[in-house]
Design an enzyme around this catalytic site. Sequence first.
Site: not given
Length: 480
Positions: A199, A285, A465
Amino acid sequence: MATPKKSFSALIIGSGQSGTPLATALAATGRTTALVERAHLGGSCVNVGCTPTKTMIASGRVAHLARRAGEYGVFQRVVGEGIAPAVEMERVRERKREVVAQWRAGSERRVSGVEGLEVLRGEARFVGERKVRVSLEEGGGEVEVMAEEVFVDVGERPAGAEVEGLEGLGEGRVLDSTSVMELGEVPGRLVVLGGGYIGMEFGQLFRRLGSEVVIVQRAQQLLPREDAEIAEAVRKICEEDGIEVVLGSTATKVSPQRGGLLLQYRTSTGALHETSGTHLLLATGRKPNTDSLDLSVAGIKATPRGHIIVSDNLETSIPNVYALGDCHGGPAFTHVSYDDFRIIRHNLIDKTSPPTSIMQRDGLVPYVVYTDPQLGHVGLHEAEARAKFPSKQIKTATMPMSAVARAVETAETRGLMKAVVDGESGHILGFTCLGIEGGEIMSLVQVAMIGKLPWWKLRDAVFAHPTLAESLNNLWGYLR
């Protein structure tokens, strides 16, 4: 006229993420093998699950970024204060179909021309312990198939919902996770019944494509398996995106109205409310595709919901009959289904390692919810860890994505990450990342968990980084 009979060493019913690789692996050992498939090769993942949904979600993200282009100093056609992209739903659908066709063709090629492997197109049902009758497609009649070993890999399908009035709605108004992807136009207002993983993905997708969206959820939070602060962050993201979220409410009745439908729901206080829409998506479901197999005829035991009961090595109540994938219950993920294939391969073919599942090996079942930002999780949630290890000192570290340099640079600061650790050994018991590329960050932590590294190994690691992985240096400063 007598039904033709065929005998094989191995019979596989269903060509999902377990069945297809198993078919070729068994045939490679010299076993004569039959693979029965009633629809498309590749199973749910390729045809109606992961592949098509994530393809469409990519289209939704592009539409979302187009609207946000001004935040990055990029401007196209200005409407008010932002960009107004035009979504052509038919082209979104066509792109989805093209990607599915590409992967489906790959599945076809994988089993085509394999020596010792025969593909039977049709629907199977048991007529004995290791005997099935296959109703062949396109009026091909029936054939009876017997095998020494049988493997059931039939998957699951949308479960639907018990709501008064569903049958009375006009054609095309009620959708499930399969039919919603075949829409040729964007719904004006989509009512999503269910705030679980399916959903949430479709609700956000269609909001980004241009629908008004309301999600009606029975539980008191979205994504009920997740920790409360994660679920609350997801709710806030939904509302930021313009999605209406209704929690603690049960749909009671739906009725047609001009141009759409009217859904009635009852809140946890007992009050009745209504919401309207043009379409209703049932995201309540899934259920196993075992009801047409006549399992009882073969003596195969199943749960009341229809999931086949299996042992640790996936054998059913009948010797040499196995069940793989979603149809035996447990975590319903493609990667878990493929792991079932590995168990069978190790147990019956290679015999080189113990035939144990991911749950037995380390319990580290990962998954990703492809909302934006993604929600990646592995291991235990906090409540699960505290319940499982009541004598351990459980600590958690929760850091907002706004503290992640790379997220700030890309203007993707929504969400948070959370780790659950053993306060004494330092072992990471569970990890969740609701953030940009949350699934990738989760996978990095999963590797550390597999290696049983304590959290300080991540704190002290030198990551490049600026990367998202670098956030794992800083997360532990929030440990409490």
